[in-house]
Write a protein that holds these residues in place. Structure first.
Motif, PDB file in Angstrom:
ATOM      1  N   SER A  87      -1.956  -2.701   9.903  1.00 58.83           N
ATOM      2  CA  SER A  87      -3.094  -1.785   9.733  1.00 58.83           C
ATOM      3  C   SER A  87      -4.121  -1.955  10.838  1.00 58.83           C
ATOM      4  O   SER A  87      -4.509  -3.080  11.176  1.00 58.83           O
ATOM      5  CB  SER A  87      -3.788  -2.036   8.393  1.00 58.83           C
ATOM      6  OG  SER A  87      -2.893  -1.838   7.319  1.00 58.83           O
ATOM      7  N   LEU A  99     -11.893   6.858  -1.875  1.00 56.23           N
ATOM      8  CA  LEU A  99     -10.767   6.622  -0.973  1.00 56.23           C
ATOM      9  C   LEU A  99      -9.836   7.824  -1.018  1.00 56.23           C
ATOM     10  O   LEU A  99      -9.374   8.222  -2.090  1.00 56.23           O
ATOM     11  CB  LEU A  99     -10.010   5.354  -1.418  1.00 56.23           C
ATOM     12  CG  LEU A  99      -8.618   5.128  -0.798  1.00 56.23           C
ATOM     13  CD1 LEU A  99      -8.696   4.976   0.713  1.00 56.23           C
ATOM     14  CD2 LEU A  99      -7.959   3.898  -1.419  1.00 56.23           C
ATOM     15  N   ASN A 100      -9.601   8.424   0.133  1.00 60.46           N
ATOM     16  CA  ASN A 100      -8.619   9.503   0.250  1.00 60.46           C
ATOM     17  C   ASN A 100      -7.395   8.964   0.970  1.00 60.46           C
ATOM     18  O   ASN A 100      -7.517   8.222   1.950  1.00 60.46           O
ATOM     19  CB  ASN A 100      -9.196  10.679   1.038  1.00 60.46           C
ATOM     20  CG  ASN A 100     -10.293  11.394   0.268  1.00 60.46           C
ATOM     21  OD1 ASN A 100     -10.459  11.171  -0.943  1.00 60.46           O
ATOM     22  ND2 ASN A 100     -11.050  12.224   0.945  1.00 60.46           N
ATOM     23  N   LEU A 101      -6.223   9.335   0.466  1.00 63.94           N
ATOM     24  CA  LEU A 101      -4.972   8.811   1.009  1.00 63.94           C
ATOM     25  C   LEU A 101      -4.083   9.953   1.489  1.00 63.94           C
ATOM     26  O   LEU A 101      -3.840  10.900   0.733  1.00 63.94           O
ATOM     27  CB  LEU A 101      -4.219   8.048  -0.084  1.00 63.94           C
ATOM     28  CG  LEU A 101      -4.897   6.823  -0.692  1.00 63.94           C
ATOM     29  CD1 LEU A 101      -4.552   6.704  -2.157  1.00 63.94           C
ATOM     30  CD2 LEU A 101      -4.494   5.572   0.059  1.00 63.94           C
ATOM     31  N   GLU A 133      -5.740   5.991   5.302  1.00 63.58           N
ATOM     32  CA  GLU A 133      -6.734   5.806   4.234  1.00 63.58           C
ATOM     33  C   GLU A 133      -8.118   6.088   4.789  1.00 63.58           C
ATOM     34  O   GLU A 133      -8.452   5.641   5.893  1.00 63.58           O
ATOM     35  CB  GLU A 133      -6.700   4.347   3.737  1.00 63.58           C
ATOM     36  CG  GLU A 133      -5.436   3.957   3.023  1.00 63.58           C
ATOM     37  CD  GLU A 133      -5.195   2.453   3.106  1.00 63.58           C
ATOM     38  OE1 GLU A 133      -4.561   2.003   4.097  1.00 63.58           O
ATOM     39  OE2 GLU A 133      -5.643   1.727   2.208  1.00 63.58           O
ATOM     40  N   VAL A 192       0.872  -1.173   0.000  1.00 63.06           N
ATOM     41  CA  VAL A 192       0.000   0.000   0.000  1.00 63.06           C
ATOM     42  C   VAL A 192       0.906   1.219   0.000  1.00 63.06           C
ATOM     43  O   VAL A 192       1.964   1.180   0.636  1.00 63.06           O
ATOM     44  CB  VAL A 192      -0.942   0.026   1.234  1.00 63.06           C
ATOM     45  CG1 VAL A 192      -2.193  -0.755   0.972  1.00 63.06           C
ATOM     46  CG2 VAL A 192      -0.247  -0.425   2.496  1.00 63.06           C
ATOM     47  N   PRO A 193       0.589   2.319  -0.676  1.00 63.69           N
ATOM     48  CA  PRO A 193      -0.634   2.545  -1.465  1.00 63.69           C
ATOM     49  C   PRO A 193      -0.515   2.133  -2.924  1.00 63.69           C
ATOM     50  O   PRO A 193      -1.437   2.369  -3.691  1.00 63.69           O
ATOM     51  CB  PRO A 193      -0.806   4.055  -1.349  1.00 63.69           C
ATOM     52  CG  PRO A 193       0.593   4.585  -1.311  1.00 63.69           C
ATOM     53  CD  PRO A 193       1.400   3.558  -0.562  1.00 63.69           C
ATOM     54  N   TYR A 235      -3.278   0.728  -5.261  1.00 59.48           N
ATOM     55  CA  TYR A 235      -4.366   1.561  -5.787  1.00 59.48           C
ATOM     56  C   TYR A 235      -3.969   2.278  -7.077  1.00 59.48           C
ATOM     57  O   TYR A 235      -4.731   3.083  -7.596  1.00 59.48           O
ATOM     58  CB  TYR A 235      -4.789   2.612  -4.754  1.00 59.48           C
ATOM     59  CG  TYR A 235      -5.244   2.020  -3.446  1.00 59.48           C
ATOM     60  CD1 TYR A 235      -6.298   1.123  -3.395  1.00 59.48           C
ATOM     61  CD2 TYR A 235      -4.606   2.349  -2.247  1.00 59.48           C
ATOM     62  CE1 TYR A 235      -6.717   0.575  -2.200  1.00 59.48           C
ATOM     63  CE2 TYR A 235      -5.023   1.805  -1.039  1.00 59.48           C
ATOM     64  CZ  TYR A 235      -6.065   0.923  -1.033  1.00 59.48           C
ATOM     65  OH  TYR A 235      -6.479   0.374   0.159  1.00 59.48           O
TER      66      TYR A 235
END
Lengths: 261, 251
Positions: free
Chosen positions: A159, A208-210, A196, A109-110, A113
């Motif tokens: 996580s 989804l905001n990162l 996230e 991650v990330p 995405y």
């Protein structure tokens, strides 16, 4: 009398046919009506379960590889790494790439995405959420635990997640620095702290905001371009086997980078 | 007048027939349109392969003591295989075992690798997560058919399942022919059809009766059996990556 019996027989046949057809139509109307009623209501906001596909904005080819809008301010450490990385995506794609994913090392991650091909399945279970990205999976603990103090770097990091109103907030640390932040070769350190925020916008859409906080690689905290996902009905998991593409007949693997120790 | 009783009997028979048709259709409907809310059994948990003691001599590399009856095609493939176990065993360096190329192990071979397996049971699918080689199997139990458009075919096959009482019957087809059935190099073709009957014998024990049907490689179907032990004390470790270990060896 005979006529009466013919009548009775006809009546019986009609009744019999009714028995055959009635349950079917009943079942059908039962099936369709609540579904439409359900569609009109808002989806329960605290539910991320299902298979999701990244939705690419129209004419935005960069969305295929970039998580980044404006170039984030890199430290000297990160700039050096960025220059050494030879991505096959971005403004200067390299033919001889040293992308760790071409050695079949897992995407972390990330970076997971940053590929429109990626299909992601979310399974919510008591105490944890499992996210599948093909063979790459991660577990997000929702049982109230905190990050353990003495972790070795993990491919997907450690996580923990919790609901904040209608938003599922995931806090991740201890992500291995072997793989890149995105497909353009932006680096990150194992001090990366990723936040996230998953939120269902409507029935079939999730945003989804990162937020990327990595003081070793970037001089300030920055936000990646938000991702939009669409829910896929009756999806089938795809068997994406990296070795199909990058391992040769004599079992030689594409030697790219040092391994994670 | 003499015909009256016959018509009555006929009518009653018709009525019964239609009743049973209607009931059967209702049963079928509820089975296919709505996934069962409560499954007849719960297979979820963390399991480790635990074959019966009677199979201990070969259970780490094969399902059966004897070589199953192969076709000429199967024999030829079996001779070309260079496994590190079984009657044809060779040294690891000379082996052409596909897993040494970091390729997925295939089915049912994956059960011969003694690493934890986690099963998650959802209303529409059963997910099996194998720590060995980070393999994930999705077994759809929502009544959907096999995927008919598999191109290329799959390393772990296309799996659908259904409950028969407390037994999960898993039907898998759509394999490529690049994997072995076991660690002794027994081959299979792309016509491989694996049927598994998975059942919880008691709280701690899961049993899997496997039928292997592959008319290209074997002259008749053959069976295998394995068992799993519940290990709630273990957690799935998803960190082992074949390529990473190879790269580490080189350094």
């Amino acid at each position: 009398m005979l006529k009466n019996f013919y009548c009775l027989l006809t009546l019986l046949i009609v009744l019999a046919l009714l028995f055959v057809t009635l349950p079917q139509s009943g079942a059908q109307s039962n099936k369709t009506q609540p579904a439409t009623a359900k569609d009109q209501n808002a989806v329960p906001p605290k539910n991320l379960s299902g298979t999701w596909a990244i939705s690419t904005p129209r004419n935005e080819a960069w969305y295929n590889y970039a998580l980044i809008g404006d170039e984030p301010p890199m430290t000297a450490w990160a700039l050096e790494k960025f220059k050494a990385n030879k991505p096959s995506f971005g403004p200067n794609p390299q033919e001889e790439s040293n992308d760790p994913s071409y050695s079949c090392l897992p995407n972390s991650v990330p970076r997971v995405y940053a590929a429109v091909q990626a299909s992601m399945q979310i399974v919510e279970l008591p105490g944890r959420v499992i996210m599948f990205f093909g063979r790459n999976l991660r577990q997000i603990y929702t049982d109230g635990r905190t990050h353990p103090p003495d972790l070795r770097p993990l491919w997907m990091g450690h996580s923990i997640g919790k609901w904040d109103g209608d938003t599922f907030v995931v806090d991740t640390i201890d992500i291995s620095d072997v793989n890149w932040l995105d497909r353009m070769g932006h680096p990150h350190s194992d001090r990366l702290h990723l936040i996230e925020r998953f939120r269902r916008v409507d029935d079939t859409t999730m945003q989804l905001n990162l937020t990327i906080d990595d003081p070793i690689a970037y001089t300030k905290t920055w936000d990646a371009t938000p991702r939009t996902f669409r829910l896929r009905q009756n999806a089938r998991a795809v068997e994406a086997i990296c070795e199909d593409m990058f391992v040769n007949e004599s079992f030689g693997i594409h030697p790219v980078l040092p391994s994670m120790k | 007048m003499r015909k009256h009783p016959m018509y009555a009997v006929l009518g009653v028979l018709l009525l019964f027939a239609s009743f049973s048709i209607a009931l059967a259709q209702m049963a079928e409907k509820s089975g296919t349109t709505e996934p069962q809310k409560t499954a007849p059994a719960d297979l979820s948990g963390l399991w480790v392969v635990h074959p019966p003691a009677s199979a201990s001599a070969y259970s780490s590399f094969a399902f059966a003591k004897d070589v199953p009856p192969m076709t000429d095609w199967g024999e030829e493939k079996y001779k070309a295989a260079k496994p590190v176990f079984g009657t044809n065993k060779t040294m690891a360096k000379q082996s052409n075992d596909p897993v040494y190329g970091c390729f997925p192990p295939g089915l049912p071979r994956i059960y011969l690798h003694p690493k934890p397996i986690e099963i998650v049971q959802l209303p529409d699918e059963v997910i099996m997560m194998f720590e060995y080689d980070r393999i994930v199997r999705h077994i759809y139990i929502d009544g959907r058919p096999h995927d008919e458009f598999l191109d290329p075919p799959l390393w772990m096959g296309d799996s659908i399942g259904k409950w028969e009482g407390d037994t999960l019957v898993i039907d898998t087809i759509g394999f490529n022919d690049k994997t072995w059935l076991d660690r002794a190099g027994h081959p299979h073709s792309d016509a491989l059809h694996v049927v598994e009957r998975m059942r919880r014998l008691n709280h701690e024990t899961l049993s899997d009766d496997i039928t292997i049907e592959d008319p290209k490689a074997y002259t008749k179907p053959w069976t295998a059996q394995t068992r799993f032990q519940l290990r709630p004390d273990l957690a799935l470790d998803w960190e082992g990556v074949c390529e990473n270990e190879k790269l580490a060896d080189r350094q």
